[in-house]
Design an enzyme around this catalytic site. Structure first.
Site, PDB file in Angstrom:
ATOM      1  N   SER A 172      85.854   7.357  88.746  1.00 49.61           N
ATOM      2  CA  SER A 172      87.094   6.590  88.644  1.00 49.61           C
ATOM      3  C   SER A 172      87.623   6.471  87.224  1.00 49.61           C
ATOM      4  O   SER A 172      88.817   6.256  87.020  1.00 49.61           O
ATOM      5  CB  SER A 172      86.899   5.195  89.236  1.00 49.61           C
ATOM      6  OG  SER A 172      85.742   4.586  88.705  1.00 49.61           O
TER       7      SER A 172
ATOM      8  N   HIS B 247      88.062  -1.277  84.684  1.00 55.03           N
ATOM      9  CA  HIS B 247      88.397   0.148  84.595  1.00 55.03           C
ATOM     10  C   HIS B 247      89.487   0.339  83.547  1.00 55.03           C
ATOM     11  O   HIS B 247      90.202  -0.615  83.209  1.00 55.03           O
ATOM     12  CB  HIS B 247      88.895   0.682  85.946  1.00 55.03           C
ATOM     13  CG  HIS B 247      87.801   1.038  86.884  1.00 55.03           C
ATOM     14  ND1 HIS B 247      86.997   0.105  87.474  1.00 55.03           N
ATOM     15  CD2 HIS B 247      87.358   2.250  87.341  1.00 55.03           C
ATOM     16  CE1 HIS B 247      86.109   0.700  88.260  1.00 55.03           C
ATOM     17  NE2 HIS B 247      86.306   2.005  88.179  1.00 55.03           N
TER      18      HIS B 247
END
Length: 284
Positions: A37, A264
Site C-alpha cells: 500500500s 499511510h
C-alpha cells in the site's frame, strides 16, 4: 502495509545484476511498479478504478516517477500485499506481481515487507490500544511485546524479502531494481500534542520507531544481497512523520487525518518518495 510503502537516463540504465539495458530517447523506459500500500498510495485520491481490491492511486509514487520521466508504467502495486504475493495470487483475479515483469523490463520499484507477520498493523494497533489504556503514560506496548516484532522481522521477513527479490530478478534479469524503505511513521521522541492523533504511550513512541528501524534494515540487507538499489528514507523523511502538521507530514496519523487509510503516505508523501527515488537513481 495492510488495511494495516527512476529512471536515470532515458539514455541508458546500468543494471545492478547481470548486463546492461539500453533505452534510446525515442524508446520510453519500460517501468513496472510492484509492492504494497505504500507503493499503491492507498488512501490517496484519485483511485485507480481498474482494480478496486488493491486500493491503488493514480497519484502514487510510481505514477509520479512515470509522469516526470516519460516512462511506460505497468502498475501492479496492491494494498495489503506481502512478500508472498509477488509469486502467488493475492486476490481472485489478481495475478502474482512478478507476472508483470519480463526480460524487456528496464526499471522496477517497490516497497514490501511491512505486512509480513502483520508487523505494521499489529504493532500500531497493539501500541495504540495499550496507549489508550494507560492514557499515554509509560511503555505498555514495549513491556508486553518486547522483541516480538523485531524477532519476527529477523526470523521471517528478512528471508522472505530475499526470496521475493530473487523472484523479481529472475523475471526481470535486465532491469534496475529499486527497493524503497518506509518513511518514518513516528518521531524519535513522544510529542504530547500528537497523542490525540497517534495515541501511543510516550515510552512506546521510540519503541515503534525501533521496530521500523529494524524493518528498514532488513529491507536494506535483502536489497544489497540481491543486487537491488536500496532507497533510504531515514534522513529525508525525518521531521515529516504522522505527528507533524498537514503540509509537512508525509504520513497520515491514526486519528483525525485526511486520508481514508491512516498511517499511510498522503499525496505529499507519495510525491516526496518519488522525488527522492529519482534523486538516488539519477533520474531526471
Amino acid at each position: 502495509m495492510a488495511a494495516s510503502c527512476a529512471l536515470a537516463g532515458v539514455l541508458a540504465l546500468s543494471v545492478t545484476a547481470g548486463g546492461t539495458a539500453q533505452a534510446s530517447s525515442s524508446d520510453p523506459l519500460r517501468y513496472v511498479a510492484l509492492g504494497d500500500s505504500y507503493s499503491a498510495g492507498s488512501g490517496v485520491l484519485p483511485v485507480d478504478t481498474s482494480n478496486l481490491l488493491c486500493l491503488r492511486s493514480t497519484a502514487n509514487y510510481p505514477h509520479v516517477i512515470a509522469d516526470r520521466t516519460g516512462a511506460r508504467l505497468k502498475d501492479v502495486t496492491c494494498g495489503a500485499a506481502e512478500t508472498k504475493d509477488f509469486t502467488s495470487s493475492q486476490y481472485l483475479g489478481v495475478p502474482p506481481q512478478v507476472n508483470a515483469l519480463g526480460a524487456d523490463t528496464d526499471l522496477v520499484t517497490l516497497t514490501i515487507g511491512g505486512n509480513d507477520n502483520g508487523t505494521f498493523i499489529n504493532a500500531i494497533t497493539a501500541c495504540g490500544s495499550a496507549g489508550l489504556l494507560t492514557a499515554g503514560k509509560g511503555s505498555p506496548c514495549k513491556d508486553l511485546y518486547g522483541t516480538t516484532f523485531t524477532d519476527q522481522i529477523e526470523k521471517n521477513t528478512y528471508p522472505a524479502l530475499k526470496s521475493a527479490l530473487r523472484a523479481v530478478r529472475a523475471k526481470a534479469p535486465n532491469a534496475r531494481v529499486a527497493v524503497l524503505g518506509y518513511p518514518w511513521i513516528t518521531p524519535e521522541k513522544a510529542d504530547p500534542s500528537c497523542y490525540l492523533k497517534l495515541p501511543i504511550a510516550a515510552g512506546d513512541v521510540p519503541y515503534l520507531r525501533d521496530v521500523q528501524t529494524h524493518l528498514n534494515a532488513a529491507v536494506e540487507r535483502a536489497s544489497e544481497e540481491t543486487g537491488a538499489v536500496f532507497v533510504d528514507f531515514s534522513r529525508v523523511s525525518d521531521g515529516h512523520d504522522a505527528c507533524t502538521p498537514l503540509g509537512t507530514r508525509w504520513i497520515e496519523p491514526l486519528l483525525f487525518g485526511t486520508s481514508l487509510v491512516p498511517v499511510h503516505p498522503n499525496a505529499l508523501g507519495e510525491r516526496r518518495m518519488a522525488e527522492h527515488t529519482m534523486e538516488v537513481l539519477g533520474l531526471g
